[in-house]
Write an enzyme that holds these catalytic residues in place. Structure first.
Site, mmCIF file in Angstrom:
data_model
loop_
_atom_site.group_PDB
_atom_site.id
_atom_site.type_symbol
_atom_site.label_atom_id
_atom_site.label_comp_id
_atom_site.label_asym_id
_atom_site.label_seq_id
_atom_site.Cartn_x
_atom_site.Cartn_y
_atom_site.Cartn_z
ATOM 1 N N CYS A 155 -13.721 -10.595 13.910
ATOM 2 C CA CYS A 155 -14.513 -9.810 14.876
ATOM 3 C C CYS A 155 -14.219 -8.311 14.825
ATOM 4 C CB CYS A 155 -14.260 -10.339 16.299
ATOM 5 S SG CYS A 155 -12.665 -9.846 16.982
ATOM 6 N N VAL A 183 1.566 3.871 4.963
ATOM 7 C CA VAL A 183 1.304 2.989 6.105
ATOM 8 C C VAL A 183 2.527 2.942 7.028
ATOM 9 C CG1 VAL A 183 -0.454 1.603 4.943
ATOM 10 C CG2 VAL A 183 1.947 0.970 4.668
ATOM 11 N N ASP A 184 3.582 3.721 6.663
ATOM 12 C CA ASP A 184 4.753 3.780 7.557
ATOM 13 C C ASP A 184 4.472 4.811 8.650
ATOM 14 O OD1 ASP A 184 6.013 5.659 4.878
ATOM 15 O OD2 ASP A 184 5.738 6.535 6.876
ATOM 16 N N GLN A 203 -1.498 8.648 2.836
ATOM 17 C CA GLN A 203 -1.827 7.367 2.215
ATOM 18 C C GLN A 203 -0.805 6.324 2.649
ATOM 19 O OE1 GLN A 203 -3.179 8.092 -2.177
ATOM 20 N NE2 GLN A 203 -1.710 9.696 -1.651
ATOM 21 N N HIS A 220 -5.045 4.840 4.702
ATOM 22 C CA HIS A 220 -4.868 3.472 4.179
ATOM 23 C C HIS A 220 -4.391 2.525 5.266
ATOM 24 C CE1 HIS A 220 -4.482 5.012 -0.237
ATOM 25 N NE2 HIS A 220 -5.715 5.036 0.223
ATOM 26 N N CYS A 244 -8.568 -8.045 13.188
ATOM 27 C CA CYS A 244 -9.155 -9.387 13.091
ATOM 28 C C CYS A 244 -10.237 -9.374 12.011
ATOM 29 C CB CYS A 244 -9.780 -9.808 14.423
ATOM 30 S SG CYS A 244 -10.611 -11.407 14.318
ATOM 31 N N CYS A 299 -11.033 -12.768 19.936
ATOM 32 C CA CYS A 299 -11.984 -13.875 19.668
ATOM 33 C C CYS A 299 -11.274 -15.195 19.413
ATOM 34 C CB CYS A 299 -12.869 -13.517 18.469
ATOM 35 S SG CYS A 299 -12.046 -13.661 16.871
HETATM 36 N N1 APR Z 1 10.262 13.460 -3.566
HETATM 37 C C1 APR Z 1 9.004 13.840 -3.929
HETATM 38 N N2 APR Z 1 8.170 13.063 -4.665
HETATM 39 C C2 APR Z 1 8.637 11.843 -5.034
HETATM 40 C C3 APR Z 1 9.925 11.377 -4.700
HETATM 41 C C4 APR Z 1 10.745 12.244 -3.931
HETATM 42 N N3 APR Z 1 11.992 11.879 -3.549
HETATM 43 N N4 APR Z 1 10.078 10.127 -5.243
HETATM 44 C C5 APR Z 1 8.926 9.829 -5.885
HETATM 45 N N5 APR Z 1 8.067 10.866 -5.782
HETATM 46 C C6 APR Z 1 6.707 10.978 -6.301
HETATM 47 C C7 APR Z 1 6.505 10.391 -7.680
HETATM 48 O O1 APR Z 1 6.791 11.379 -8.663
HETATM 49 C C8 APR Z 1 5.010 10.045 -7.634
HETATM 50 O O2 APR Z 1 4.238 11.190 -7.953
HETATM 51 O O3 APR Z 1 5.885 10.226 -5.446
HETATM 52 C C9 APR Z 1 4.774 9.709 -6.170
HETATM 53 C C10 APR Z 1 4.679 8.218 -5.905
HETATM 54 O O4 APR Z 1 3.500 7.751 -6.501
HETATM 55 P P1 APR Z 1 2.971 6.282 -6.123
HETATM 56 O O5 APR Z 1 4.103 5.333 -6.143
HETATM 57 O O6 APR Z 1 1.776 6.037 -6.982
HETATM 58 O O7 APR Z 1 2.524 6.405 -4.581
HETATM 59 P P2 APR Z 1 1.172 6.974 -4.010
HETATM 60 O O8 APR Z 1 0.677 8.112 -4.850
HETATM 61 O O9 APR Z 1 1.398 7.226 -2.575
HETATM 62 O O10 APR Z 1 0.157 5.728 -4.177
HETATM 63 C C11 APR Z 1 -1.123 5.905 -3.621
HETATM 64 O O11 APR Z 1 -1.671 3.627 -4.155
HETATM 65 O O12 APR Z 1 -1.018 1.443 -4.239
HETATM 66 C C12 APR Z 1 -1.758 2.334 -3.526
HETATM 67 O O13 APR Z 1 -2.270 2.187 -1.255
HETATM 68 C C13 APR Z 1 -1.222 2.477 -2.127
HETATM 69 O O14 APR Z 1 -1.135 4.435 -0.748
HETATM 70 C C14 APR Z 1 -0.809 3.931 -2.042
HETATM 71 C C15 APR Z 1 -1.654 4.594 -3.126
#
Ligand code: APR
Length: 232
Positions: A117, A90-91, A88, A106, A114, A136
């Site tokens: 287009c 984007v890095d 999920q 994602h 774009c 475009c």
């Molecule tokens: N090691 C393991 N897990 C971790 C760590 C760590 N060091 N730090 C945080 N976490 C866990 C948290 O416990 C949580 O379960 O990573 C999760 C982060 O959750 P979110 O911030 O909700 O990220 P994510 O689940 O990737 O979000 C999904 O939501 O906003 C959209 O598009 C965005 O791709 C993203 C999607």
């Protein structure tokens, strides 16, 4: 050997210094999703949105893959079966850590799209408002990131992989955003052994057969070592 399908979220990049979304002080406590991560927000204030992604692009450019990213690349290399990484995020830290074929459902910070287009190209470090499309020429460049309300990428391919999974692992994701949060159901249907590795239990933790709570740089290398030990 079983096919392994892995879903990662922001938590796997947290120890590389990239913020998560929903943890204490996360990105969604600093910005409103509707302002910076929706097509409507982009239409309303493109400068705010381009600025948000330019900042994340600059931060990601300075980040290094951590032991969890590198362990998954090792698993891809040394596991006798197929290992598919769906992220999920984007890095580009999975790729920097040596993984290939990563499915960025994602989108990616390094991609530009774009809005007029549909042409895609490699995004500049700083994308300006009204940046012209190289194909475009219309001023409709946007980050190639999937916003809320938009269809994630590679969904057919991902569901095909899940239907053949013997092991499904969700790493560093809070399980609050669909369709990714529902992948564990698909994996269970396929009879896969489902394991969650996260700092805090996710919203769908009860759907996993196994959970390993902790930091990804500890839990993921240990999990990979056990699997490779088993593979002999
Ligand atoms: N090691 C393991 N897990 C971790 C760590 C760590 N060091 N730090 C945080 N976490 C866990 C948290 O416990 C949580 O379960 O990573 C999760 C982060 O959750 P979110 O911030 O909700 O990220 P994510 O689940 O990737 O979000 C999904 O939501 O906003 C959209 O598009 C965005 O791709 C993203 C999607």
């Amino acid at each position: 050997m079983e096919k392994i399908v892995i879903l990662t979220g922001a938590g796997i990049s947290a120890e590389s210094g990239l913020g998560t979304f929903r943890d204490e002080g996360g990105l969604w406590s600093q910005h409103r999703i509707e302002d910076v991560a929706t097509p409507e927000g982009f239409a309303r204030d493109p400068a705010l949105v381009q600025g948000f992604y330019n900042a994340r692009r600059a931060q990601a450019a300075g980040a290094r893959p951590n032991a969890a990213h590198e362990a998954l690349a090792r698993l891809q290399r040394d596991w006798p079966g197929e290992v598919v990484i769906v992220t999920q995020n984007v890095d580009a830290l999975h790729e920097a850590g040596g993984a290939d074929g990563v499915l960025h459902m994602h989108g990616t910070l390094s991609g530009a799209l774009c809005g007029a287009c549909g042409h895609r190209w490699v995004a500049p470090e700083e994308m300006a408002v009204g940046e012209p499309c190289p194909a475009c020429a219309r001023p409709a460049a946007r980050p190639d990131v999937v916003w809320f309300g938009e269809m994630p990428y590679y969904m057919d391919e991902i569901f095909a992989h899940l239907s053949g999974a013997g092991i499904f692992a969700a790493i560093g994701t809070s399980g609050q955003v669909y369709p990714a949060a529902g992948f564990v159901e698909e994996a269970r249907q396929a009879g896969a052994h489902c394991v969650e590795m996260s700092l805090e239990p996710s919203a769908v933790v009860t759907r996993f057969h196994e959970t390993r709570q902790g930091r990804a740089t500890e839990t993921v290398p240990a999990w990979v070592a056990e699997l490779l030990e088993r593979a002999g």
